[in-house]
Design a protein around this motif. Structure first.
Motif, PDB file in Angstrom:
ATOM      1  N   UNK A 158       0.821  -1.214   0.000  1.00 35.08           N
ATOM      2  CA  UNK A 158       0.000   0.000   0.000  1.00 35.08           C
ATOM      3  C   UNK A 158       0.850   1.256   0.000  1.00 35.08           C
ATOM      4  N   UNK A 159       1.890   1.260   0.828  1.00 29.53           N
ATOM      5  CA  UNK A 159       2.762   2.431   0.885  1.00 29.53           C
ATOM      6  C   UNK A 159       3.514   2.609  -0.427  1.00 29.53           C
ATOM      7  N   UNK A 160       4.001   1.497  -1.009  1.00 30.98           N
ATOM      8  CA  UNK A 160       4.741   1.590  -2.263  1.00 30.98           C
ATOM      9  C   UNK A 160       3.840   2.004  -3.420  1.00 30.98           C
ATOM     10  N   UNK A 161       2.592   1.524  -3.448  1.00 32.94           N
ATOM     11  CA  UNK A 161       1.722   1.806  -4.572  1.00 32.94           C
ATOM     12  C   UNK A 161       0.993   3.133  -4.498  1.00 32.94           C
ATOM     13  N   UNK A 162       0.661   3.572  -3.268  1.00 33.67           N
ATOM     14  CA  UNK A 162      -0.141   4.784  -3.110  1.00 33.67           C
ATOM     15  C   UNK A 162       0.649   5.993  -2.651  1.00 33.67           C
ATOM     16  N   UNK A 163       1.898   5.780  -2.278  1.00 35.32           N
ATOM     17  CA  UNK A 163       2.704   6.892  -1.796  1.00 35.32           C
ATOM     18  C   UNK A 163       2.613   7.038  -0.290  1.00 35.32           C
ATOM     19  N   UNK A 164       3.553   7.802   0.289  1.00 34.05           N
ATOM     20  CA  UNK A 164       3.608   7.887   1.749  1.00 34.05           C
ATOM     21  C   UNK A 164       2.398   8.565   2.382  1.00 34.05           C
ATOM     22  N   UNK A 165       1.825   9.564   1.716  1.00 33.91           N
ATOM     23  CA  UNK A 165       0.710  10.301   2.335  1.00 33.91           C
ATOM     24  C   UNK A 165      -0.557   9.461   2.395  1.00 33.91           C
ATOM     25  N   UNK A 166      -0.933   8.844   1.284  1.00 34.78           N
ATOM     26  CA  UNK A 166      -2.172   8.066   1.229  1.00 34.78           C
ATOM     27  C   UNK A 166      -1.962   6.634   1.718  1.00 34.78           C
ATOM     28  N   UNK A 167      -0.747   6.127   1.588  1.00 35.53           N
ATOM     29  CA  UNK A 167      -0.484   4.730   1.895  1.00 35.53           C
ATOM     30  C   UNK A 167      -0.736   4.374   3.350  1.00 35.53           C
ATOM     31  N   UNK A 168      -0.215   5.173   4.284  1.00 38.91           N
ATOM     32  CA  UNK A 168      -0.387   4.828   5.696  1.00 38.91           C
ATOM     33  C   UNK A 168      -1.833   4.975   6.145  1.00 38.91           C
ATOM     34  N   UNK A 169      -2.550   5.918   5.508  1.00 41.05           N
ATOM     35  CA  UNK A 169      -3.963   6.072   5.851  1.00 41.05           C
ATOM     36  C   UNK A 169      -4.764   4.856   5.386  1.00 41.05           C
ATOM     37  N   UNK A 170      -4.451   4.348   4.217  1.00 43.32           N
ATOM     38  CA  UNK A 170      -5.127   3.142   3.733  1.00 43.32           C
ATOM     39  C   UNK A 170      -4.752   1.925   4.573  1.00 43.32           C
ATOM     40  N   UNK A 171      -3.547   1.923   5.142  1.00 39.55           N
ATOM     41  CA  UNK A 171      -3.180   0.842   6.049  1.00 39.55           C
ATOM     42  C   UNK A 171      -4.118   0.806   7.257  1.00 39.55           C
ATOM     43  N   UNK A 172      -4.458   1.982   7.781  1.00 40.49           N
ATOM     44  CA  UNK A 172      -5.359   2.048   8.916  1.00 40.49           C
ATOM     45  C   UNK A 172      -6.805   1.743   8.528  1.00 40.49           C
ATOM     46  N   UNK A 173      -7.154   1.957   7.260  1.00 46.69           N
ATOM     47  CA  UNK A 173      -8.509   1.665   6.794  1.00 46.69           C
ATOM     48  C   UNK A 173      -8.667   0.230   6.309  1.00 46.69           C
ATOM     49  N   UNK A 174      -7.560  -0.506   6.241  1.00 50.13           N
ATOM     50  CA  UNK A 174      -7.614  -1.851   5.678  1.00 50.13           C
ATOM     51  C   UNK A 174      -8.527  -2.777   6.477  1.00 50.13           C
ATOM     52  N   UNK A 175      -8.588  -2.570   7.782  1.00 50.00           N
ATOM     53  CA  UNK A 175      -9.412  -3.443   8.628  1.00 50.00           C
ATOM     54  C   UNK A 175     -10.890  -3.041   8.635  1.00 50.00           C
ATOM     55  N   UNK A 176     -11.243  -1.894   8.045  1.00 50.93           N
ATOM     56  CA  UNK A 176     -12.630  -1.425   8.089  1.00 50.93           C
ATOM     57  C   UNK A 176     -13.604  -2.386   7.408  1.00 50.93           C
ATOM     58  N   UNK A 177     -13.323  -2.863   6.175  1.00 54.19           N
ATOM     59  CA  UNK A 177     -14.260  -3.828   5.574  1.00 54.19           C
ATOM     60  C   UNK A 177     -14.419  -5.102   6.407  1.00 54.19           C
ATOM     61  N   UNK A 178     -13.310  -5.566   7.001  1.00 53.36           N
ATOM     62  CA  UNK A 178     -13.386  -6.749   7.861  1.00 53.36           C
ATOM     63  C   UNK A 178     -14.262  -6.484   9.079  1.00 53.36           C
ATOM     64  N   UNK A 179     -14.140  -5.284   9.660  1.00 51.85           N
ATOM     65  CA  UNK A 179     -14.944  -4.945  10.829  1.00 51.85           C
ATOM     66  C   UNK A 179     -16.425  -4.873  10.478  1.00 51.85           C
ATOM     67  N   UNK A 180     -16.758  -4.317   9.324  1.00 54.71           N
ATOM     68  CA  UNK A 180     -18.162  -4.225   8.907  1.00 54.71           C
ATOM     69  C   UNK A 180     -18.750  -5.621   8.723  1.00 54.71           C
ATOM     70  N   UNK A 181     -17.996  -6.517   8.063  1.00 60.55           N
ATOM     71  CA  UNK A 181     -18.467  -7.878   7.857  1.00 60.55           C
ATOM     72  C   UNK A 181     -18.626  -8.617   9.193  1.00 60.55           C
ATOM     73  N   UNK A 182     -17.643  -8.439  10.081  1.00 55.91           N
ATOM     74  CA  UNK A 182     -17.704  -9.085  11.393  1.00 55.91           C
ATOM     75  C   UNK A 182     -18.917  -8.602  12.180  1.00 55.91           C
ATOM     76  N   UNK A 183     -19.188  -7.312  12.127  1.00 54.52           N
ATOM     77  CA  UNK A 183     -20.327  -6.749  12.852  1.00 54.52           C
ATOM     78  C   UNK A 183     -21.637  -7.342  12.341  1.00 54.52           C
TER      79      UNK A 183
END
Length: 489
Positions: A158-183
């Motif tokens: 994610x960091x390599x493909x999206x760049x440093x600014x957007x990459x780390x934010x997407x890392x933190x959002x990566x678990x969001x779809x899993x959390x929605x499904x789990x809920x």
């Protein structure tokens, strides 16, 4: 058994595994994105330290209160609350504009993860028994290994493909779809809330004192005090809180009220020894992984993705062996843990020897092979020992027992990470070795933790010869107890 009952139990297990994967993936994926996050937020060293370590600290602090609440008022409602809070806090962290916002969001997210995982352990205790429980806990360990394996490669990509600014934010959002499904799955499939504890009175003061003790113990390792006087102040505060907690617990017992720690947990030698084994093994495992990451990147100059590739065999081996460990338990019983600890000690010694003797050009390949052995050792140790520990917890304290076990592991991790990293950072390298000898010294300290675990296991096995079996096992011709089933909602 009715087919519907089997299906209901499998659905409960699926929800628990999804919750474990969601919270563990979130923690694993962020570590590799820390440099880009620090640059994007203009965060200082202390800010980054709180962002990374605050999650684990809050996770540990929430485990015992979460287990108590689940025991007293039912697990489903707190499971749902925890997953929802985890999701919202993750979105807040990913969209934060400054270090302060991210720190607070990660603290809330860690506390929510602790609340969820304490319900997971308690739910598995409620629904499964005997070898079915061992299999369920083994799959839970498999989930941990897979999430740990996927985290660094996904974060690096994610960091390599999206760049440093957007990459780390997407890392933190990566678990969001899993959390929605789990809920969604938890709302539909988890058993209806029910109390497993007899006493409805929650020990609020005991919980607050326990949280205070944990906080005063963990904070100095998260951020080293600036002077000896501050360190003494922390030690005095921790001692005062511990004494107060002990006196408070004894007073509640005298008054016939439910204490924070169930009396059966304090008096169960297998539970106490098994928890100590888990602490030493978990702390040594995390510490060795940390110094390996630092050694590969700073000592050998590997990139973050290459470092993740070297560590990948450990996570994969742990997942596979954990899924098969219950077969070994059926053959040799509690000696499975002994075998796993012996393999772990051997892996640490092999890594230390390789760091001292193998040329740098091929050392990453050797380290990957050593990590494969270390992951197999963890697979033979973690799930069987966890099953053994929780086997001796009474049903009315199942959630608290699981919370105490995980909290103890995270406290041990804080101590081991501090001690072993200090060995690596401050040991003087022997010529001509560079950082290789320092890495070997750090692994040698992990061997000490492994030997302590081995001594505790041998003590537990000696006690089992004259008392209750140390680990649940089927006798020839005897079936495992039937799992307790619940209707779906």
């Amino acid at each position: 058994m009715l087919p519907g009952e089997d299906r209901a139990a499998r659905r409960v297990l699926l929800v628990c595994l999804a919750a474990g994967a969601t919270t563990l993936l979130d923690q694993a994926v962020l570590n590799i994105a820390v440099p880009s996050m620090r640059q994007s937020l203009a965060a200082g060293a202390a800010d980054v330290q709180w962002i990374v370590a605050g999650y684990s600290m809050a996770f540990g602090l929430a485990l015992v209160p979460g287990g108590s609440l689940g025991d007293l008022y039912g697990r489903k409602r707190f499971f749902l609350i925890g997953v929802a809070a985890f999701l919202l806090a993750g979105v807040a962290a990913a969209t934060g504009g400054g270090p302060g916002t991210v720190i607070v969001a990660r603290l809330v997210q860690g506390a929510a993860a602790g609340l969820v995982n304490s319900q997971v352990i308690g739910t598995l205790q409620d629904v499964f028994h005997g070898h079915d429980r061992g299999r369920a806990l083994g799959l839970y360990a498999v989930t941990a290994g897979v999430a740990t394996a996927l985290g660094p490669p996904l974060g690096g990509a994610l960091v390599a493909g999206l760049g440093p600014e957007l990459g780390w934010r997407c890392c933190l959002l990566l678990s969001a779809p899993c959390a929605i499904l789990t809920l969604a799955l938890a709302a539909r499939w988890l058993p209806p809330p029910r109390r497993t504890a007899r006493d409805p009175g929650l020990d609020v003061l005991g919980l607050a004192l326990a949280c205070g003790c944990t906080l005063t113990l963990m904070v100095p390792f998260i951020r080293t005090p600036g002077s000896g006087g501050v360190a003494l102040l922390w030690a005095a505060l921790m001692g005062a809180l511990a004494v107060t907690l002990t006196m408070h617990q004894r007073l509640r017992v005298r008054r016939g009220r439910r204490p924070l720690l169930h009396p059966a947990l304090r008096s169960s030698k297998p539970y106490l020894l098994g928890t100590a084994v888990a602490m030493a093994q978990f702390g040594a495992s995390l510490a060795s992984g940390l110094v390996l990451t630092v050694f590969l990147q700073e000592g050998l100059g590997l990139s973050a993705l290459s470092t993740a590739a070297v560590s990948l065999p450990s996570a994969l081996a742990m997942g596979v062996v954990s899924a098969l460990a219950w077969r070994m338990v059926r053959r040799i019983g509690p000696h499975t843990v002994t075998l796993g600890l012996a393999l772990g000690i051997g892996a640490a010694l092999a890594g230390a020897a390789a760091a001292l003797t193998v040329p740098s050009a091929v050392l990453p390949l050797v380290c990957a092979a050593v990590q494969l052995l270390a992951g197999a050792a963890a697979g033979l140790t973690v799930s069987p020992n966890q099953t053994q520990v929780l086997h001796h917890a009474p049903a009315e304290a199942a959630g608290v027992a699981g919370g105490i076990l995980q909290m103890a592991q995270r406290i041990a991790a804080a101590v081991c990470l501090s001690a072993v990293s200090a060995v690596y950072l401050h040991s003087a390298p022997m010529p001509p070795g560079g950082s290789g000898p320092r890495f070997a010294y750090a692994l040698a300290s992990c061997v000490g933790a492994g030997l302590l675990s081995m001594a505790l296991v041998l003590s537990l096995l000696r006690g089992a010869t004259t008392g209750r079996p140390a680990m649940p096992a089927d006798k020839p011709g005897q079936q495992s107890p039937a799992p307790q089933r619940h209707r779906t909602t």
